[in-house]
Design an enzyme around this catalytic site. Structure first.
Site, PDB file in Angstrom:
ATOM      1  N   ARG A  15       2.026   6.871  -2.818  1.00 54.38           N
ATOM      2  CA  ARG A  15       2.053   8.201  -3.438  1.00 54.38           C
ATOM      3  C   ARG A  15       1.921   9.355  -2.445  1.00 54.38           C
ATOM      4  O   ARG A  15       2.091  10.515  -2.819  1.00 54.38           O
ATOM      5  CB  ARG A  15       0.960   8.288  -4.520  1.00 54.38           C
ATOM      6  CG  ARG A  15       1.401   7.601  -5.814  1.00 54.38           C
ATOM      7  CD  ARG A  15       0.333   7.736  -6.870  1.00 54.38           C
ATOM      8  NE  ARG A  15      -0.776   6.826  -6.623  1.00 54.38           N
ATOM      9  CZ  ARG A  15      -2.000   6.980  -7.127  1.00 54.38           C
ATOM     10  NH1 ARG A  15      -2.273   8.013  -7.882  1.00 54.38           N
ATOM     11  NH2 ARG A  15      -2.947   6.105  -6.876  1.00 54.38           N
ATOM     12  N   GLN A  72      -3.259  -7.621   8.279  1.00 54.01           N
ATOM     13  CA  GLN A  72      -3.024  -8.259   6.985  1.00 54.01           C
ATOM     14  C   GLN A  72      -1.541  -8.036   6.670  1.00 54.01           C
ATOM     15  O   GLN A  72      -1.153  -6.965   6.206  1.00 54.01           O
ATOM     16  CB  GLN A  72      -3.919  -7.627   5.913  1.00 54.01           C
ATOM     17  CG  GLN A  72      -3.856  -8.346   4.577  1.00 54.01           C
ATOM     18  CD  GLN A  72      -4.532  -7.557   3.460  1.00 54.01           C
ATOM     19  OE1 GLN A  72      -4.644  -6.337   3.507  1.00 54.01           O
ATOM     20  NE2 GLN A  72      -4.984  -8.263   2.438  1.00 54.01           N
ATOM     21  N   GLY A 112     -10.608   2.975   4.289  1.00 53.21           N
ATOM     22  CA  GLY A 112     -10.086   3.959   5.246  1.00 53.21           C
ATOM     23  C   GLY A 112      -9.609   5.242   4.600  1.00 53.21           C
ATOM     24  O   GLY A 112      -9.413   6.244   5.279  1.00 53.21           O
TER      25      GLY A 112
HETATM   26  C1  UD1 Z   1      -9.968  -0.799  -5.715  1.00 51.57           C
HETATM   27  C2  UD1 Z   1     -11.016  -1.578  -6.517  1.00 51.57           C
HETATM   28  C3  UD1 Z   1     -11.444  -0.732  -7.710  1.00 51.57           C
HETATM   29  C4  UD1 Z   1     -11.996   0.595  -7.216  1.00 51.57           C
HETATM   30  C5  UD1 Z   1     -10.967   1.298  -6.331  1.00 51.57           C
HETATM   31  C6  UD1 Z   1     -11.573   2.497  -5.705  1.00 51.57           C
HETATM   32  C7  UD1 Z   1     -10.463  -3.929  -6.222  1.00 51.57           C
HETATM   33  C8  UD1 Z   1      -9.850  -5.109  -6.833  1.00 51.57           C
HETATM   34  N1  UD1 Z   1     -10.439  -2.817  -6.953  1.00 51.57           N
HETATM   35  O1  UD1 Z   1      -8.865  -0.631  -6.559  1.00 51.57           O
HETATM   36  O2  UD1 Z   1     -12.421  -1.404  -8.461  1.00 51.57           O
HETATM   37  O3  UD1 Z   1     -12.325   1.417  -8.322  1.00 51.57           O
HETATM   38  O4  UD1 Z   1     -10.519   0.419  -5.296  1.00 51.57           O
HETATM   39  O5  UD1 Z   1     -10.582   3.193  -5.004  1.00 51.57           O
HETATM   40  O6  UD1 Z   1     -11.010  -4.018  -5.148  1.00 51.57           O
HETATM   41  N2  UD1 Z   1      -6.424  -2.725   0.776  1.00 51.57           N
HETATM   42  C9  UD1 Z   1      -6.171  -3.558   1.827  1.00 51.57           C
HETATM   43  N3  UD1 Z   1      -5.532  -4.745   1.599  1.00 51.57           N
HETATM   44  C10 UD1 Z   1      -5.158  -5.144   0.361  1.00 51.57           C
HETATM   45  C11 UD1 Z   1      -5.429  -4.277  -0.709  1.00 51.57           C
HETATM   46  C12 UD1 Z   1      -6.064  -3.083  -0.475  1.00 51.57           C
HETATM   47  O7  UD1 Z   1      -6.489  -3.255   2.968  1.00 51.57           O
HETATM   48  O8  UD1 Z   1      -4.604  -6.208   0.233  1.00 51.57           O
HETATM   49  C13 UD1 Z   1      -7.112  -1.456   1.029  1.00 51.57           C
HETATM   50  C14 UD1 Z   1      -6.270  -0.233   0.725  1.00 51.57           C
HETATM   51  O9  UD1 Z   1      -5.598   0.220   1.871  1.00 51.57           O
HETATM   52  C15 UD1 Z   1      -7.317   0.772   0.257  1.00 51.57           C
HETATM   53  C16 UD1 Z   1      -8.389  -0.089  -0.357  1.00 51.57           C
HETATM   54  O10 UD1 Z   1      -8.206  -1.383   0.157  1.00 51.57           O
HETATM   55  O11 UD1 Z   1      -7.898   1.465   1.340  1.00 51.57           O
HETATM   56  C17 UD1 Z   1      -8.316  -0.118  -1.864  1.00 51.57           C
HETATM   57  O12 UD1 Z   1      -7.062  -0.587  -2.227  1.00 51.57           O
HETATM   58  P1  UD1 Z   1      -6.320  -0.057  -3.510  1.00 51.57           P
HETATM   59  O13 UD1 Z   1      -5.069  -0.753  -3.692  1.00 51.57           O
HETATM   60  O14 UD1 Z   1      -6.311   1.425  -3.484  1.00 51.57           O
HETATM   61  O15 UD1 Z   1      -7.357  -0.584  -4.613  1.00 51.57           O
HETATM   62  P2  UD1 Z   1      -7.359  -0.212  -6.100  1.00 51.57           P
HETATM   63  O16 UD1 Z   1      -6.435  -1.105  -6.799  1.00 51.57           O
HETATM   64  O17 UD1 Z   1      -7.181   1.233  -6.239  1.00 51.57           O
END
Ligand code: UD1
Ligand code: CA
Length: 469
Positions: A15, A72, A112
């Site tokens: 986004r 990753q 991050g």
């Molecule tokens: C996640 C949480 C949710 C929380 C929200 C807060 C989980 C399953 N859910 O959701 O409960 O309210 O964050 O923002 O954890 N990332 C990685 N590798 C991955 C996936 C994500 O490094 O495989 C990192 C992303 O870059 C980001 C963070 O983890 O910085 C959160 O990922 P995002 O996809 O935004 O999580 P949400 O689904 O929003």
């Protein structure tokens, strides 16, 4: 207790609609990731790992060799990301068993793209982990949108986290959200992560599943409610980034005002770095302060000025639209309007730099004046020198830079070119319009210009010449 920090930053940030990694977008002049790393380092972790995926190269280059980098390749979920990080941070004392919690330390998980989390909140979560519990940072949001919800039991104990996509209608009404930030006993975390399965609406390995495992294993989950929502607000798009920027700027302005600085309009000042200011400074509208800036007492900064990595002495006036970069300015100077003070400039007390004057790598002694339209590069000027309008140090021969040295009390007339290397000794006088190429001795007058010739009774051309001629 030893602490490891894991920062998740592998996500795509769709986004943002950007060619650059989301975590490299800036808040108050520093990348989102840099903010998180800086806060993490205040906790003095033993190790710090950053999980990267999308635009990994760009992110790694940005921060360089500091952290342990974990790639990753496929974003299979937050649980998967933390698991990879822990593989890169092997257990240090062999206490990799569930009951070795205290011995094996704690892991703090940060995002991050959540730049404003405070050391205070994180310390509380870490304290819980140090006591063998899970410290989970939550917040109350008026509009929790699609964030994960915290499910508590009748006694108010945290039971689990439910992701929005997996939540029931009732659960979606909950306003306490999971920030994603948590501190967990290391050996417990390693074990719980092996149990996480991607059986959910998104087919991902959810880090959030470990909360249920903790509860099932009788490990208390302590909710650390963030003091303000912005602490745990993540950046997903540029509008959210701009909102956080304003909140951040407002706080910086408040900090300066509390230290005795008058700010004409706290909504119209931008502070992008580490600023210290003495009492009774005044900052007018649309001023930008960047990097490390030190203002003495009673410094007055006019509208539209930009000051970057510089120290400005007490009582100095920076007039509108002046740019000061990498310079040291002493007390009671006057700069601008529309002056450009470039890196390596050193101005002693009571120097006056007027409009459209540029300085670079130059030292001006006390009381020296360059009031209009001049360029001083690689120059050393003594005290009480007067530099006339249109004076230019010709410091560059196309290959090398050369110095100009001007002694105390020298008067340089208007529109003078000073061809460096050049010395004008103390008390010398340079006539207006001169090109000065050889040393002027102390007390001498230099005139270096063609002698004027007047032609008597000259007649102007009375007819337009044919274009072809
Ligand atoms: C996640 C949480 C949710 C929380 C929200 C807060 C989980 C399953 N859910 O959701 O409960 O309210 O964050 O923002 O954890 N990332 C990685 N590798 C991955 C996936 C994500 O490094 O495989 C990192 C992303 O870059 C980001 C963070 O983890 O910085 C959160 O990922 P995002 O996809 O935004 O999580 P949400 O689904 O929003
Ligand atoms: Ca998110």
């Amino acid at each position: 207790m030893s602490l490891d920090v894991v920062i998740l930053a592998a996500g795509k940030g769709t986004r943002m609609r950007s060619n650059h990694a989301k975590v490299l977008h800036t808040l108050a002049g520093r990348s989102l990731l840099q903010h998180v790393v800086t806060t993490a380092l205040t906790l003095q972790p033993q190790r710090l790992a950053v999980v990267v995926g999308h635009q990994a190269q760009e992110v790694m280059q940005h921060l360089g060799d500091g952290p342990v980098w974990v790639e990753q390749a496929e974003q299979l979920g937050t649980g998967h990301a933390v698991q990879l990080a822990l593989q890169a941070l092997p257990a240090t004392d062999g206490a990799d068993v569930a009951d070795g919690a205290e011995k094996s330390g704690a892991v703090l998980i940060l995002y991050g793209d959540v730049p404003m989390v405070s050391q205070h909140t994180l310390s509380q979560a870490i304290d819980a982990a140090a006591a063998g519990q899970v410290g989970l940072v939550t917040a109350e949001f008026d509009d929790p949108a699609e964030l994960g919800r915290i499910v508590r039991d009748a006694e108010g104990q945290i039971q689990r986290i439910v992701e929005f996509k997996d939540a029931s209608e009732n659960e979606r009404q909950l306003q306490e959200i999971n920030s994603g930030i948590m501190a967990v006993p290391a050996s417990r975390l390693r074990e719980w992560l092996t149990r996480v399965e991607p059986h959910n609406a998104q087919g991902e390995y959810y880090l959030t599943d470990i909360i249920e495992f903790a509860v099932a294993d009788g490990v208390p989950v302590v909710g650390v409610v963030a003091a303000t929502p912005e602490e745990v607000t993540g950046v997903n798009d540029r509008a959210q980034l701009a909102e956080l920027e304003r909140i951040y700027q407002r706080r910086q302005a408040q900090r300066l005002m509390a230290a005795g600085v008058t700010i004409a309009d706290p909504e119209r000042v931008d502070i992008r770095g580490d600023i210290t200011a003495g009492q009774d400074c005044f900052i007018d509208i649309n001023v930008v302060l960047e990097g490390t800036v030190e203002l003495g007492e009673g410094v007055h900064i006019g509208p539209g000025a930009v000051i970057c990595d510089s120290a400005i002495g007490s009582g100095t006036e920076v007039h509108p639209h002046t740019v000061v970069e990498g310079s040291t300015v002493a007390a009671n100077c006057s700069l601008g309007p529309f002056a450009r003070i470039r890196p390596g400039t050193r101005l002693d007390d009571e120097v006056k730099i007027g409009n459209f004057v540029e300085t670079k790598k130059s030292h001006l002694g006390p009381g020296t004046k360059a009031s209009h339209l001049a360029y001083l590069g690689d120059a050393t000027l003594g005290a009480g020198v007067n530099v006339g309008a249109g004076t230019v140090t010709c410091n560059y021969d196309g290959i090398n830079k050369h110095p100009t040295i001007i002694g105390d009390g020298v008067f340089v007339g208007t529109n003078t070119t000073l061809v460096a290397p050049l010395e004008i000794a103390e008390g010398a006088f340079v006539a207006a319009g001169s090109s000065v190429t050889v040393k002027v001795e102390s007390g001498d007058l230099a005139i270096g210009r063609a002698k004027q010739r007047n032609i008597k009774g000259w007649t102007r051309p009375d007819q337009r010449q044919d274009k072809d001629q």
